[in-house]
Design a protein around this motif. Structure first.
Motif, PDB file in Angstrom:
ATOM      1  N   ALA A 116       0.821  -1.215   0.000  1.00  0.00           N
ATOM      2  CA  ALA A 116       0.000   0.000   0.000  1.00  0.00           C
ATOM      3  C   ALA A 116       0.852   1.260   0.000  1.00  0.00           C
ATOM      4  O   ALA A 116       0.412   2.317  -0.486  1.00  0.00           O
ATOM      5  CB  ALA A 116      -0.929  -0.006   1.212  1.00  0.00           C
ATOM      6  N   GLU A 117       2.066   1.156   0.510  1.00  0.00           N
ATOM      7  CA  GLU A 117       2.931   2.336   0.573  1.00  0.00           C
ATOM      8  C   GLU A 117       3.534   2.685  -0.782  1.00  0.00           C
ATOM      9  O   GLU A 117       3.561   3.852  -1.177  1.00  0.00           O
ATOM     10  CB  GLU A 117       4.039   2.112   1.605  1.00  0.00           C
ATOM     11  CG  GLU A 117       3.532   2.064   3.044  1.00  0.00           C
ATOM     12  CD  GLU A 117       4.639   1.735   4.029  1.00  0.00           C
ATOM     13  OE1 GLU A 117       5.757   1.384   3.560  1.00  0.00           O
ATOM     14  OE2 GLU A 117       4.397   1.819   5.248  1.00  0.00           O
ATOM     15  N   ASP A 118       4.033   1.681  -1.513  1.00  0.00           N
ATOM     16  CA  ASP A 118       4.689   1.992  -2.789  1.00  0.00           C
ATOM     17  C   ASP A 118       3.969   1.416  -4.007  1.00  0.00           C
ATOM     18  O   ASP A 118       4.454   1.550  -5.131  1.00  0.00           O
ATOM     19  CB  ASP A 118       6.138   1.499  -2.778  1.00  0.00           C
ATOM     20  CG  ASP A 118       6.241   0.005  -2.508  1.00  0.00           C
ATOM     21  OD1 ASP A 118       5.207  -0.688  -2.530  1.00  0.00           O
ATOM     22  OD2 ASP A 118       7.366  -0.477  -2.273  1.00  0.00           O
ATOM     23  N   HIS A 119       2.813   0.745  -3.788  1.00  0.00           N
ATOM     24  CA  HIS A 119       1.977   0.230  -4.882  1.00  0.00           C
ATOM     25  C   HIS A 119       2.771  -0.667  -5.837  1.00  0.00           C
ATOM     26  O   HIS A 119       2.614  -0.600  -7.055  1.00  0.00           O
ATOM     27  CB  HIS A 119       1.348   1.392  -5.671  1.00  0.00           C
ATOM     28  CG  HIS A 119       0.572   2.343  -4.817  1.00  0.00           C
ATOM     29  ND1 HIS A 119      -0.674   2.034  -4.299  1.00  0.00           N
ATOM     30  CD2 HIS A 119       0.873   3.595  -4.365  1.00  0.00           C
ATOM     31  CE1 HIS A 119      -1.115   3.055  -3.584  1.00  0.00           C
ATOM     32  NE2 HIS A 119      -0.198   4.015  -3.601  1.00  0.00           N
ATOM     33  N   ASN A 120       3.610  -1.506  -5.258  1.00  0.00           N
ATOM     34  CA  ASN A 120       4.405  -2.440  -6.058  1.00  0.00           C
ATOM     35  C   ASN A 120       4.300  -3.831  -5.443  1.00  0.00           C
ATOM     36  O   ASN A 120       5.174  -4.249  -4.677  1.00  0.00           O
ATOM     37  CB  ASN A 120       5.865  -1.985  -6.110  1.00  0.00           C
ATOM     38  CG  ASN A 120       6.697  -2.842  -7.057  1.00  0.00           C
ATOM     39  OD1 ASN A 120       6.158  -3.656  -7.813  1.00  0.00           O
ATOM     40  ND2 ASN A 120       8.010  -2.665  -7.018  1.00  0.00           N
ATOM     41  N   PRO A 121       3.215  -4.558  -5.741  1.00  0.00           N
ATOM     42  CA  PRO A 121       3.021  -5.865  -5.097  1.00  0.00           C
ATOM     43  C   PRO A 121       4.101  -6.876  -5.448  1.00  0.00           C
ATOM     44  O   PRO A 121       4.428  -7.751  -4.648  1.00  0.00           O
ATOM     45  CB  PRO A 121       1.647  -6.313  -5.611  1.00  0.00           C
ATOM     46  CG  PRO A 121       1.423  -5.530  -6.854  1.00  0.00           C
ATOM     47  CD  PRO A 121       2.114  -4.223  -6.653  1.00  0.00           C
ATOM     48  N   GLY A 122       4.677  -6.776  -6.642  1.00  0.00           N
ATOM     49  CA  GLY A 122       5.707  -7.729  -7.034  1.00  0.00           C
ATOM     50  C   GLY A 122       6.950  -7.664  -6.174  1.00  0.00           C
ATOM     51  O   GLY A 122       7.687  -8.647  -6.065  1.00  0.00           O
ATOM     52  N   ALA A 123       7.182  -6.511  -5.553  1.00  0.00           N
ATOM     53  CA  ALA A 123       8.371  -6.352  -4.719  1.00  0.00           C
ATOM     54  C   ALA A 123       8.142  -6.777  -3.279  1.00  0.00           C
ATOM     55  O   ALA A 123       9.098  -6.836  -2.502  1.00  0.00           O
ATOM     56  CB  ALA A 123       8.835  -4.894  -4.753  1.00  0.00           C
ATOM     57  N   HIS A 124       6.897  -7.071  -2.915  1.00  0.00           N
ATOM     58  CA  HIS A 124       6.603  -7.356  -1.510  1.00  0.00           C
ATOM     59  C   HIS A 124       5.827  -8.650  -1.287  1.00  0.00           C
ATOM     60  O   HIS A 124       5.744  -9.109  -0.153  1.00  0.00           O
ATOM     61  CB  HIS A 124       5.803  -6.199  -0.898  1.00  0.00           C
ATOM     62  CG  HIS A 124       6.535  -4.896  -0.898  1.00  0.00           C
ATOM     63  ND1 HIS A 124       7.627  -4.654  -0.098  1.00  0.00           N
ATOM     64  CD2 HIS A 124       6.344  -3.767  -1.631  1.00  0.00           C
ATOM     65  CE1 HIS A 124       8.074  -3.426  -0.312  1.00  0.00           C
ATOM     66  NE2 HIS A 124       7.317  -2.869  -1.243  1.00  0.00           N
ATOM     67  N   ILE A 125       5.254  -9.223  -2.315  1.00  0.00           N
ATOM     68  CA  ILE A 125       4.434 -10.421  -2.140  1.00  0.00           C
ATOM     69  C   ILE A 125       5.045 -11.566  -2.939  1.00  0.00           C
ATOM     70  O   ILE A 125       5.146 -11.501  -4.167  1.00  0.00           O
ATOM     71  CB  ILE A 125       2.978 -10.185  -2.593  1.00  0.00           C
ATOM     72  CG1 ILE A 125       2.341  -9.076  -1.766  1.00  0.00           C
ATOM     73  CG2 ILE A 125       2.167 -11.469  -2.451  1.00  0.00           C
ATOM     74  CD1 ILE A 125       0.919  -8.754  -2.165  1.00  0.00           C
ATOM     75  N   GLY A 126       5.478 -12.585  -2.223  1.00  0.00           N
ATOM     76  CA  GLY A 126       5.972 -13.799  -2.850  1.00  0.00           C
ATOM     77  C   GLY A 126       5.016 -14.953  -2.613  1.00  0.00           C
ATOM     78  O   GLY A 126       4.008 -14.825  -1.902  1.00  0.00           O
ATOM     79  N   ALA A 127       5.337 -16.089  -3.198  1.00  0.00           N
ATOM     80  CA  ALA A 127       4.467 -17.256  -3.018  1.00  0.00           C
ATOM     81  C   ALA A 127       4.412 -17.686  -1.558  1.00  0.00           C
ATOM     82  O   ALA A 127       3.376 -18.143  -1.070  1.00  0.00           O
ATOM     83  CB  ALA A 127       4.962 -18.401  -3.893  1.00  0.00           C
ATOM     84  N   GLY A 128       5.522 -17.526  -0.854  1.00  0.00           N
ATOM     85  CA  GLY A 128       5.525 -17.867   0.567  1.00  0.00           C
ATOM     86  C   GLY A 128       4.652 -16.951   1.391  1.00  0.00           C
ATOM     87  O   GLY A 128       4.073 -17.373   2.403  1.00  0.00           O
ATOM     88  N   ASP A 129       4.538 -15.689   0.976  1.00  0.00           N
ATOM     89  CA  ASP A 129       3.653 -14.766   1.688  1.00  0.00           C
ATOM     90  C   ASP A 129       2.191 -15.163   1.519  1.00  0.00           C
ATOM     91  O   ASP A 129       1.386 -15.017   2.444  1.00  0.00           O
ATOM     92  CB  ASP A 129       3.869 -13.337   1.179  1.00  0.00           C
ATOM     93  CG  ASP A 129       5.279 -12.847   1.442  1.00  0.00           C
ATOM     94  OD1 ASP A 129       5.667 -12.790   2.615  1.00  0.00           O
ATOM     95  OD2 ASP A 129       5.995 -12.542   0.469  1.00  0.00           O
ATOM     96  N   LEU A 130       1.840 -15.661   0.342  1.00  0.00           N
ATOM     97  CA  LEU A 130       0.463 -16.095   0.117  1.00  0.00           C
ATOM     98  C   LEU A 130       0.099 -17.301   0.980  1.00  0.00           C
ATOM     99  O   LEU A 130      -1.063 -17.497   1.329  1.00  0.00           O
ATOM    100  CB  LEU A 130       0.252 -16.441  -1.359  1.00  0.00           C
ATOM    101  CG  LEU A 130       0.325 -15.281  -2.354  1.00  0.00           C
ATOM    102  CD1 LEU A 130       0.151 -15.806  -3.771  1.00  0.00           C
ATOM    103  CD2 LEU A 130      -0.727 -14.228  -2.042  1.00  0.00           C
ATOM    104  N   SER A 131       1.103 -18.110   1.318  1.00  0.00           N
ATOM    105  CA  SER A 131       0.819 -19.287   2.140  1.00  0.00           C
ATOM    106  C   SER A 131       0.337 -18.906   3.533  1.00  0.00           C
ATOM    107  O   SER A 131      -0.309 -19.716   4.209  1.00  0.00           O
ATOM    108  CB  SER A 131       2.069 -20.165   2.249  1.00  0.00           C
ATOM    109  OG  SER A 131       3.106 -19.483   2.938  1.00  0.00           O
ATOM    110  N   CYS A 132       0.646 -17.680   3.973  1.00  0.00           N
ATOM    111  CA  CYS A 132       0.162 -17.233   5.282  1.00  0.00           C
ATOM    112  C   CYS A 132      -1.360 -17.224   5.330  1.00  0.00           C
ATOM    113  O   CYS A 132      -1.960 -17.477   6.380  1.00  0.00           O
ATOM    114  CB  CYS A 132       0.703 -15.845   5.601  1.00  0.00           C
ATOM    115  SG  CYS A 132       2.498 -15.769   5.787  1.00  0.00           S
ATOM    116  N   LEU A 133      -1.992 -16.927   4.193  1.00  0.00           N
ATOM    117  CA  LEU A 133      -3.453 -16.931   4.155  1.00  0.00           C
ATOM    118  C   LEU A 133      -3.994 -18.335   4.394  1.00  0.00           C
ATOM    119  O   LEU A 133      -5.018 -18.520   5.064  1.00  0.00           O
ATOM    120  CB  LEU A 133      -3.937 -16.400   2.806  1.00  0.00           C
ATOM    121  CG  LEU A 133      -3.564 -14.952   2.470  1.00  0.00           C
ATOM    122  CD1 LEU A 133      -4.045 -14.607   1.063  1.00  0.00           C
ATOM    123  CD2 LEU A 133      -4.169 -13.997   3.486  1.00  0.00           C
TER     124      LEU A 133
END
Length: 337
Positions: A116-133
């Motif tokens: 939300a701060e820099d509007h660049n999801p590719g730089a902050h969301i990886g496949a491992g981050d999605l596993s948290c959901l």
């Protein structure tokens, strides 16, 4: 009706889409997510096929060995490690860079905040981050299962709490002292203070005492994996009848004098079985944590609720104890002797 072929074909669509997204944009996250989804689903299907295979019934030892080592977590970890090393070769990157790109933040909330701060999801969301959901959804499922068994949990609540409190208080000191005694370094010995909790609860524990998060995570996964590989065998040896069975209809024949001793004997047997189930659930929850509880859910075990409750209480008490200054100082002292 949907069958396995339909489900498999439907699952192929996002995998192919992930490959096209990676080739077109260079964004690795969709392809990583689809690769691990493929490995996980194939591992689950392989394990289920081995368990119901009629051809392996003639070879019980071979069937047992195959089901032990066809653990989905073990296979996914192995193929995932190979995948990471292959990426380091083709992407000309180090293994640290590959793993960091796979999971960039500790929680998905952190990833959303930075996006939300820099509007660049590719730089902050990886496949491992999605596993948290997925992990969050799993915790919700545990809560629903515990609500389903709320009456049974209420009757054993105080015994479970007292058991978890005693074991949590003693194990964090004993584990660290033993780990240090066998020659581990200070930060490695401190990792044993949280060896039987979930990784989510182990992280704040390690932050309090400056322990090795890598070793703590490995211990948590290893303990859960060992139970998933051998839990069914252990329950069968110990004769723990934890799976749901239908109640048999009562037979109306027989006199009251005959029913009395039989009913008392039946009640004693049920009481003994319930005690064994509670003890088994608490043991699994304390030692195998979330992975052990998930395995109990898969086998439709009545010990699942006790495991989930003991896992939560034991982990919470471990974090609370290490948050106390005196306890954390004592742990550091034991690890540095």
């Amino acid at each position: 009706m949907l069958n396995r072929d339909h489900i498999s074909k439907a699952a192929d669509v996002p995998r192919i889409a992930g490959a096209f997204v990676y080739l077109a944009t260079g964004v690795e996250m969709p392809f990583d997510a689809m690769y691990f989804t493929l490995i996980w689903t194939c591992s689950l299907q392989l394990l289920r096929s081995l368990k119901v295979s009629s051809g392996l019934l003639r070879f019980p030892r071979l069937r047992l060995a195959l089901t032990l080592f066809a653990n989905p977590v073990l296979l996914t970890s192995g193929f995932g490690t190979v995948y990471f090393w292959i990426k380091t070769f083709f992407a000309n990157a180090t293994i640290d860079q590959v793993v960091t790109n796979f999971r960039r933040h500790r929680t998905f909330a952190e990833a959303v905040i930075h996006t939300a701060e820099d509007h660049n999801p590719g730089a902050h969301i990886g496949a491992g981050d999605l596993s948290c959901l997925i992990l969050d959804a799993g915790i919700l499922c545990l809560g629903m299962k515990m609500f389903e068994y709320r009456h049974e949990l209420a009757s054993s609540f105080y015994s479970i709490v007292s058991t978890c409190a005693i074991i949590a208080t003693t194990s964090i000191f004993v584990n660290v002292a033993i780990a240090r005694r066998i020659g581990l370094e200070s930060d490695e010995a401190l990792a044993f203070a949280a060896k039987s909790v979930t990784i989510a609860l182990g992280v704040p524990t390690m932050q309090q005492v400056n322990g090795s998060m890598t070793l703590m995570s490995a211990l948590c996964i290893l303990s859960g994996m060992l139970f998933q590989m051998s839990g069914d065998y252990l329950f069968r040896i110990l004769r723990i009848n934890d799976q749901k069975v239908r109640k048999q209809p009562r037979n109306g024949s027989g006199s009251d004098t005959e029913k009395g001793p039989r009913e008392r004997s039946g009640k004693d047997d049920r009481s003994g079985e319930e005690t064994k189930i509670v003890a088994a659930g608490v043991t699994v929850g304390i030692n195998a944590a979330a992975m052990g509880t998930a395995h109990l859910i898969e086998r439709d075990s009545t010990a699942m609720a006790y495991s989930a409750l003991s896992m939560t209480i034991f982990g919470g008490m471990t974090v609370a104890l290490t948050a106390l200054p005196g306890v954390s100082y004592l742990l550091v002292f034991l690890a540095s002797r």
